[in-house]
Design a protein around this motif. Sequence first.
Motif, PDB file in Angstrom:
ATOM      1  N   VAL A  76       0.949  -1.078   0.148  1.00 27.41           N
ATOM      2  CA  VAL A  76      -0.109   0.001   0.042  1.00 27.41           C
ATOM      3  C   VAL A  76       0.911   1.087  -0.331  1.00 27.41           C
ATOM      4  N   ALA A  77       0.905   1.920  -0.794  1.00 25.73           N
ATOM      5  CA  ALA A  77       1.114   3.756  -0.549  1.00 25.73           C
ATOM      6  C   ALA A  77       0.516   4.472  -0.454  1.00 25.73           C
ATOM      7  N   LEU A  78       0.656   5.739   0.441  1.00 19.87           N
ATOM      8  CA  LEU A  78      -0.045   6.714   0.474  1.00 19.87           C
ATOM      9  C   LEU A  78       1.151   8.025  -0.003  1.00 19.87           C
ATOM     10  N   VAL A  86      -2.807   4.232  -2.972  1.00 22.81           N
ATOM     11  CA  VAL A  86      -2.799   3.741  -3.617  1.00 22.81           C
ATOM     12  C   VAL A  86      -2.041   2.106  -3.029  1.00 22.81           C
ATOM     13  N   ARG A  87      -3.129   1.372  -4.119  1.00 21.40           N
ATOM     14  CA  ARG A  87      -2.976  -0.383  -3.647  1.00 21.40           C
ATOM     15  C   ARG A  87      -3.134  -0.733  -5.806  1.00 21.40           C
ATOM     16  N   ASP A 112       0.534   6.366 -11.040  1.00 21.60           N
ATOM     17  CA  ASP A 112       1.410   5.159 -11.406  1.00 21.60           C
ATOM     18  C   ASP A 112       3.106   5.150 -10.478  1.00 21.60           C
ATOM     19  N   ASP A 113       4.112   6.401 -10.125  1.00 23.13           N
ATOM     20  CA  ASP A 113       4.324   6.610  -9.285  1.00 23.13           C
ATOM     21  C   ASP A 113       4.720   5.667  -8.516  1.00 23.13           C
ATOM     22  N   ALA A 114       3.069   6.430  -7.523  1.00 21.41           N
ATOM     23  CA  ALA A 114       3.476   4.984  -6.369  1.00 21.41           C
ATOM     24  C   ALA A 114       3.444   3.778  -6.604  1.00 21.41           C
ATOM     25  N   LEU A 115       2.994   3.395  -7.840  1.00 20.65           N
ATOM     26  CA  LEU A 115       2.868   2.233  -8.189  1.00 20.65           C
ATOM     27  C   LEU A 115       4.358   0.995  -8.642  1.00 20.65           C
ATOM     28  N   ASN A 140      10.228   3.873  -0.634  1.00 16.16           N
ATOM     29  CA  ASN A 140       9.676   5.749  -0.741  1.00 16.16           C
ATOM     30  C   ASN A 140      10.358   6.525  -0.765  1.00 16.16           C
ATOM     31  N   ALA A 141       9.589   8.112  -1.230  1.00 16.47           N
ATOM     32  CA  ALA A 141      10.645   8.594  -1.690  1.00 16.47           C
ATOM     33  C   ALA A 141       9.507  10.578  -2.072  1.00 16.47           C
TER      34      ALA A 141
END
Length: 179
Positions: free
Chosen positions: A116-118, A136-137, A157-160, A168-169
């Motif tokens: 998972v991205a936040l 984002v999942r 797109d970038d989170a995926l 992380n960034a």
Amino acid sequence: LMTWWRAGETVGVGTVVATFQSAPRPAGASMLVGPDGSAVGSVSGGCVEGAVYDLGQSVVASGVPVLERYGVSDDDAFAVGLTCGGILDVYVEKVSRETFPELEAVAADVEEGRPVALATVIEHPDPAWLGRRLVVRPDEQPTGSLGSPRAEDAVRDDALGLLAAGHNATLTYGPDGER
């Protein structure tokens, strides 16, 4: 955090979003300012916790998130017993059921080891964008909103890509998600 969140409490959360030079804590390190006045966690190993604590209380009261840069020289850090100085950017926000309704699901993903991205807007020319989030999942539509479909597509797109790489960034975009 989850105990307070589930109880309907509001918490100030300071998160390191970028570091420069020899900062003692990496991006992602967090400190909570609880509704009972307690502090949990660390963003710098002691150098700026007092300032982040005060800012956390202020952000909870105002509801307005803040991105703050802190700098400690290596000599000053050594003088107060710290191992290093450095520069760190800390994003401080108010977290509650109202401000972050997706937190329970994000915490469950983390607990279960699901990717998972936040993504959170921490700086923007339009203050109304500050604090907006996108969760984002892989293989799911994102939840939340950043403010525009263009920004959401770019961030998704970038989170995926970051999820696939296990990184992380702190990413920078134009005001409407321009790369």
